[in-house]
Scaffold this motif. Sequence first.
Motif, PDB file in Angstrom:
ATOM      1  N   THR A 216     -31.064  82.346  33.409  1.00 33.46           N
ATOM      2  CA  THR A 216     -32.192  81.745  32.687  1.00 33.46           C
ATOM      3  C   THR A 216     -32.155  80.217  32.577  1.00 33.46           C
TER       4      THR A 216
ATOM      5  N   ARG B 239     -40.286  86.859  31.883  1.00 34.03           N
ATOM      6  CA  ARG B 239     -39.228  87.725  32.378  1.00 34.03           C
ATOM      7  C   ARG B 239     -38.263  86.919  33.236  1.00 34.03           C
TER       8      ARG B 239
ATOM      9  N   LEU C 227     -39.549  84.196  25.795  1.00 28.56           N
ATOM     10  CA  LEU C 227     -38.596  85.163  26.355  1.00 28.56           C
ATOM     11  C   LEU C 227     -38.323  86.271  25.344  1.00 28.56           C
TER      12      LEU C 227
ATOM     13  N   LEU D 299     -32.395  89.851  26.315  1.00 27.79           N
ATOM     14  CA  LEU D 299     -31.882  89.548  27.654  1.00 27.79           C
ATOM     15  C   LEU D 299     -30.483  90.133  27.811  1.00 27.79           C
TER      16      LEU D 299
END
Lengths: 313, 313
Positions: free
Chosen positions: A117, A281, A275, A109
């Motif tokens: 998130t 996503r 993730l 990420l």
Amino acid sequence: MRAATISDGVVTVAEHPDPVPGHGEVLVRVRAAGLNGADLLQRKGAYPAPPGSPKDIPGLELAGEVAELGPNAERFAVGDRVMAIVGGGGQAELALVHERQLMPVPTNLDWAQAGGTPEVFTTAYDALFTQCDLSGGERLLVHGGAGGVGTAAVQLGAATGAHVTATVRREEARDAVRELGAHAVIDPEGFVDHGPFDVVLELVGAPNVPDDLKALDTGGRIVVIGVGAGAKAEVNLLALMGKRATLRASTLRARPLEEKALTARAMERHVLPLLERGDLRVPVAQTFPLEAVHDAYEAFAAGGKVGKIVLVM
Amino acid sequence: MRAATISDGVVTVAEHPDPVPGHGEVLVRVRAAGLNGADLLQRKGAYPAPPGSPKDIPGLELAGEVAELGPNAERFAVGDRVMAIVGGGGQAELALVHERQLMPVPTNLDWAQAGGTPEVFTTAYDALFTQCDLSGGERLLVHGGAGGVGTAAVQLGAATGAHVTATVRREEARDAVRELGAHAVIDPEGFVDHGPFDVVLELVGAPNVPDDLKALDTGGRIVVIGVGAGAKAEVNLLALMGKRATLRASTLRARPLEEKALTARAMERHVLPLLERGDLRVPVAQTFPLEAVHDAYEAFAAGGKVGKIVLVM
């Protein structure tokens, strides 16, 4: 430090004293902080921060690097990439977070994704799994599938074997929700005809609840986590009995530290691995620098996007 | 065999063919069968028996001796004392019950007590523990504490360490409910001021629900198992969210065999031991012979008693 600051219903940037980490706390150099619906409520004074959170600095989630450890804080080291939900104060250059609330950032990420998130995935995971025990093979209805929590819920449901139906009002957003894994994307009008469902994630509020109950199968669960369209719901108890159904509701923000920490542990165990390996996503619609926080709020309030709006410091 | 028989809104005694046990079924020579609120509904045609149950013979519970075993039935032997909830047909000299639904009768219960045990204790146990996870130290509110399910719920709550508050409208019945273990027995009017509660057992219906929610503590659960006073409840979803509360509802009668059998196993494991050692009592208000079934129904409908009304064959 500089921070987004609410003053008379407007969000600007202002200087604040640097916070100092206490026992068990971590000072995080914030790199990204997502916007959420509750920020708009707080901007107009309708959703005050809980005790212990900055009163005038909004922001319910953040990602960044560990800048300093308070006494006894030992879960992370200076420089670690971390993220968390917070009771407030996330939209700032520095923020204090208790180490039990922090999670590591999955390696794949980027900062904008990480900053967008914690809130939506924690909310969706908690509602679907902790509250409703959603499991593989069950039929899930996600109201508002194109919203922040909606996109997280659609993905979590699909990734764990549920059949996911999502309501999306804007036709132009439906393809994006299908791409996130929804098996059916429908207009909110007449959703009851697409049932029965085992779990309904209710993000709209009271007007939907009678039809939610109609669309529920025996043993079904409705979880309410948003009431923007109204809070006074009419519930037919006889129907609820006949279906042996459950209506529950929840918020994250009001929970005490230990319960928020439990949601972080659930995320680490059940969501971060998905993730990490790319099964989930984090769609980011737009990023803004802290200086443009006013524009970020206006863009968020205007709606019409699939994905998070994130401040990037 | 003779059996209570509903015909045009009246309950009389009529001859029926002796039932023959099929695979896994047990023919029970009924010795006692309690009356329940649902019998009155069925008498006036409002609560038809589920498929597979006799249409015109009422009775949701029974106790008796095993008279004959169907093929493959092996949990009990001829002559064993057994009891069960049934979908209907309990108020008869003979009744068929699947062996997975049968429970042994605790040795210290006489027939009248045994015949009044299954429905109210299974209902109360299922609502409080299976549905609401009531546990020691929690605060329980039982609406209608002097009723059949109410007396069972008060006792189960107290015997497992909950603090039990019971609403009882008739002042003359309050002492009896206190003797069953209720820590506080109150007038239904103004019950909300006696909270907060962790679990509310709602036997009255919709009019109570807004105050039930007000009286609930964070994480509280309301379980609705009766709606005599109305089914359309107004639920404040914002309050439900703020308290992270649950509203659920249930009935036993509509459940399939396997789910009813699970309630029988839960009874065997958690409730029969407490009955066996005398920690729970089965208050019997009055018994009637089968011939006087009409009088029994009238006495039940008149109300005003603490304890079961039981037909004794």
